[in-house]
Scaffold this active site. Structure first.
Site, PDB file in Angstrom:
ATOM      1  N   GLU A 140      32.749   6.429  13.686  1.00 13.76           N
ATOM      2  CA  GLU A 140      31.461   5.726  13.640  1.00 13.76           C
ATOM      3  C   GLU A 140      31.226   4.871  14.882  1.00 13.76           C
ATOM      4  OE1 GLU A 140      28.900   5.800  10.940  1.00 13.76           O
ATOM      5  OE2 GLU A 140      28.108   5.245  12.884  1.00 13.76           O
ATOM      6  N   VAL A 143      29.520   5.981  18.705  1.00 10.07           N
ATOM      7  CA  VAL A 143      28.095   6.050  19.081  1.00 10.07           C
ATOM      8  C   VAL A 143      27.389   4.778  18.622  1.00 10.07           C
ATOM      9  CG1 VAL A 143      25.941   7.337  18.871  1.00 10.07           C
ATOM     10  CG2 VAL A 143      28.116   8.561  18.802  1.00 10.07           C
ATOM     11  N   GLY A 145      27.928   1.547  19.002  1.00 11.97           N
ATOM     12  CA  GLY A 145      28.700   0.366  18.592  1.00 11.97           C
ATOM     13  C   GLY A 145      28.657   0.066  17.110  1.00 11.97           C
ATOM     14  N   ILE A 147      26.139   0.061  15.012  1.00  7.95           N
ATOM     15  CA  ILE A 147      25.084   0.684  14.188  1.00  7.95           C
ATOM     16  C   ILE A 147      25.645   1.883  13.427  1.00  7.95           C
ATOM     17  CG2 ILE A 147      22.820   1.799  14.207  1.00  7.95           C
ATOM     18  CD1 ILE A 147      22.292   0.562  16.929  1.00  7.95           C
ATOM     19  N   GLU A 201      32.458  -0.305  30.116  1.00  6.15           N
ATOM     20  CA  GLU A 201      33.706   0.456  30.160  1.00  6.15           C
ATOM     21  C   GLU A 201      34.545  -0.061  31.316  1.00  6.15           C
ATOM     22  OE1 GLU A 201      34.342   2.852  27.723  1.00  6.15           O
ATOM     23  OE2 GLU A 201      32.485   2.007  26.956  1.00  6.15           O
ATOM     24  N   ASP A 212      28.314   7.564  29.841  1.00 12.42           N
ATOM     25  CA  ASP A 212      28.624   7.048  28.497  1.00 12.42           C
ATOM     26  C   ASP A 212      27.541   7.488  27.498  1.00 12.42           C
ATOM     27  OD1 ASP A 212      30.172   4.903  26.778  1.00 12.42           O
ATOM     28  OD2 ASP A 212      28.041   4.467  26.532  1.00 12.42           O
ATOM     29  N   LYS A 216      27.718  10.118  24.258  1.00  9.09           N
ATOM     30  CA  LYS A 216      27.247   9.768  22.912  1.00  9.09           C
ATOM     31  C   LYS A 216      26.184  10.755  22.425  1.00  9.09           C
ATOM     32  CE  LYS A 216      28.194   4.857  23.514  1.00  9.09           C
ATOM     33  NZ  LYS A 216      27.648   3.632  24.107  1.00  9.09           N
ATOM     34  N   GLY A 318      30.218  -4.320  22.375  1.00  9.71           N
ATOM     35  CA  GLY A 318      30.878  -5.608  22.152  1.00  9.71           C
ATOM     36  C   GLY A 318      31.989  -5.456  21.137  1.00  9.71           C
TER      37      GLY A 318
END
Ligand code: NDP
Ligand code: HSE
Length: 441
Positions: A140, A143, A145, A147, A201, A212, A216, A318
């Site tokens: 999870e 992709v 963070g 959410i 990153e 990145d 995703k 984060g």
């Protein structure tokens, strides 16, 4: 934070965890797991304990509530330890993460990872290893963070004919663009802040040049369309060429600039299904919901034939938000271990990819031209010759030169790029400085 109230009380089942990596995400996860340990045990019956942690540097201060003895530099010893039931990989990079995860899956251990780079390059190999062993491979956090978007795509929307996904899925670049446009901060200063806040990153080029977000969107497209899309299938452009001037012009025209990712599936003229996936900076109308997504926040729009449009919004990067997503997966995988089954992804076929030159979009062009009578007519004729229709034009004088800003109607990329080639060969055009896609309302 207050822990969730107890809704279930059950016999506890001990799950021993091996953690690979203890940086921004790993350290936040240890904190979260410690804070929520009793609450999770009451609600789920799972007694989660971190038995060992792999890092590169044993001397670094981690400020986490675990004794020094749990740390090692020998990741393989954690994976191979028969006392460990579940592996969490938050070390990043392809190797040795790929080998370690494969080994864990082959040993029948469930794995939770946040590693989008790895999944977008070697997902199919890892998903099938998990399926062969009948264990979970959950991701999870890979992709957007914090959410929840992977689980909705895998489970809630499993029956939905998804046509398009579009959104902002890189926190670092969104943070940089927001700081540049709202606070006048320079690109480099904003990037430094994003690094200090733990969004970027280790190699920030990966964020800034769109790799990145590309990884995703490959993962999202794979889940949404049920075919194997890898990072190599994704066209990507980053934000390093966006200037403060572009941001100002865009604002004046009623837009902001965002790094967008998009994936779509459609049927071509031969009746075959095609998939497209790309990352690009675009002008977004200030009235569009994506324009309100600022800082390290992400938003993903999913469009389905039956459900219509869904929007997922929240913190996209984060340590703590990402750890929250990892934690949810850990509880899911640990619960499945207890019940002895996993949540699996089936075999994947390769898709036909949409030819990039046939993709269509309105475009923003920023040209420097000589300020003489007849120049505008010459420039406009080039657009017309290539079948590119102009939606709006603005002119700004700069002494002997002028700046022309065009927004086109939706045009094929191949027509737009032929237009640019012809513009570049016009003697009155000094330079074509920026070309960006514009999204509609
Ligand atoms: P960090 O660089 O902060 O942490 C990486 C950790 O892994 C460090 O503890 C490092 O050890 C350890 N490590 C790296 N290589 C090895 C190795 N070969 N052997 C043992 N330990 C190793 O990264 P993040 O926590 O920011 O990110 C981790 C993962 O999560 C990445 O895949 C990233 O893409 C992903 N992610 C990150 C998000 C974020 O906002 N930061 C959001 C979503 C996903 P040491 O501390 O000793 O250097
Ligand atoms: N570097 C990533 C970003 C972390 O900025 O979005 C979250 O995946």
């Amino acid at each position: 934070p207050v822990s969730r109230s107890s809704v279930v009380s059950m016999k506890s089942s001990s799950i021993r965890i091996g953690l690979l990596g203890c940086g921004n995400v790993g350290a936040a996860l240890v904190q979260l797991l410690t804070e929520q340990h009793e609450s999770v045990k009451r609600r789920t019956g799972l007694d989660l304990s971190i038995e060992a942690i792999a890092v590169k540097d044993l001397d670094k201060d981690r400020s986490i509530p675990l004794p020094d003895e749990v740390f090692t530099t020998d990741s393989a010893s954690i994976v191979n330890n028969p006392e460990i039931d579940l592996i969490i990989e938050v070390m990043g990079n392809i190797e040795p993460a790929r080998e370690l995860i494969l080994q864990a899956l082959n040993l029948g251990k469930s794995v939770v990872t946040a590693n989008k780079e790895l999944l977008a390059a070697h997902g199919a190999e890892l998903y099938s290893a998990a399926e062969n062993s009948g264990v979970d491979l959950l991701f999870e956090a890979a992709v957007a963070g914090g959410i929840p978007i992977v689980r909705p795509l895998r489970e809630s929307l499993a029956g939905e004919p998804i046509t398009q996904i579009r959104g902002i899925i890189n926190g670092t670049t969104n943070f940089i663009l927001s700081r540049m446009s709202q606070d006048g901060v320079s690109f480099n200063e904003a990037l430094k802040e994003a690094q200090e806040l733990g969004f970027a990153e280790l190699d920030s080029t990966y964020d800034v040049e769109g790799y990145d977000a590309g990884a995703k969107v490959a993962i999202i497209a794979t889940l949404a369309f049920g075919v194997e899309v890898t990072s190599q299938d994704v066209q990507h452009e980053g934000i390093s060429k966006i200037t403060v001037e572009d941001i100002k012009f865009a604002n004046r025209l009623g837009y902001c600039i965002k790094l967008l990712a998009a994936a779509e599936q459609k049927v071509n003229e031969n009746g075959n299904s095609e998939v497209g996936a790309r990352v690009y900076p675009a002008l977004v109308p200030l009235s569009h919901p994506l324009a309100a997504v600022n800082g390290s926040f992400n938003a993903v729009f999913v469009e389905g034939d039956a459900v219509g449009e869904l929007m997922f919004y929240g913190p996209g990067a984060g340590g703590r938000p990402t750890a929250s997503a990892v934690f949810g997966d850990v509880i899911d995988a640990a619960g499945n271990l207890q019940r002895s089954h996993g949540a699996l992804i089936g075999a994947l076929d390769k898709p036909n990819m949409i030819s990039p030159e046939n993709l269509e979009s309105p475009f923003y062009l920023n040209l420097k031209v000589e300020d003489q009578p007849g120049v505008l007519a010459q420039v406009a004729e080039v657009f017309g010759n290539h079948g590119v229709s102009i939606q709006s034009m603005e002119q700004e004088g700069m002494g002997s030169e002028a700046r022309l800003i065009f927004i086109t109607h939706s045009s094929r990329e191949k027509d737009l790029f032929s237009t640019i080639n012809s513009l570049n060969s016009l003697s009155v055009v000094s330079s074509v400085d920026s070309v960006l896609r514009v999204i509609g309302d």
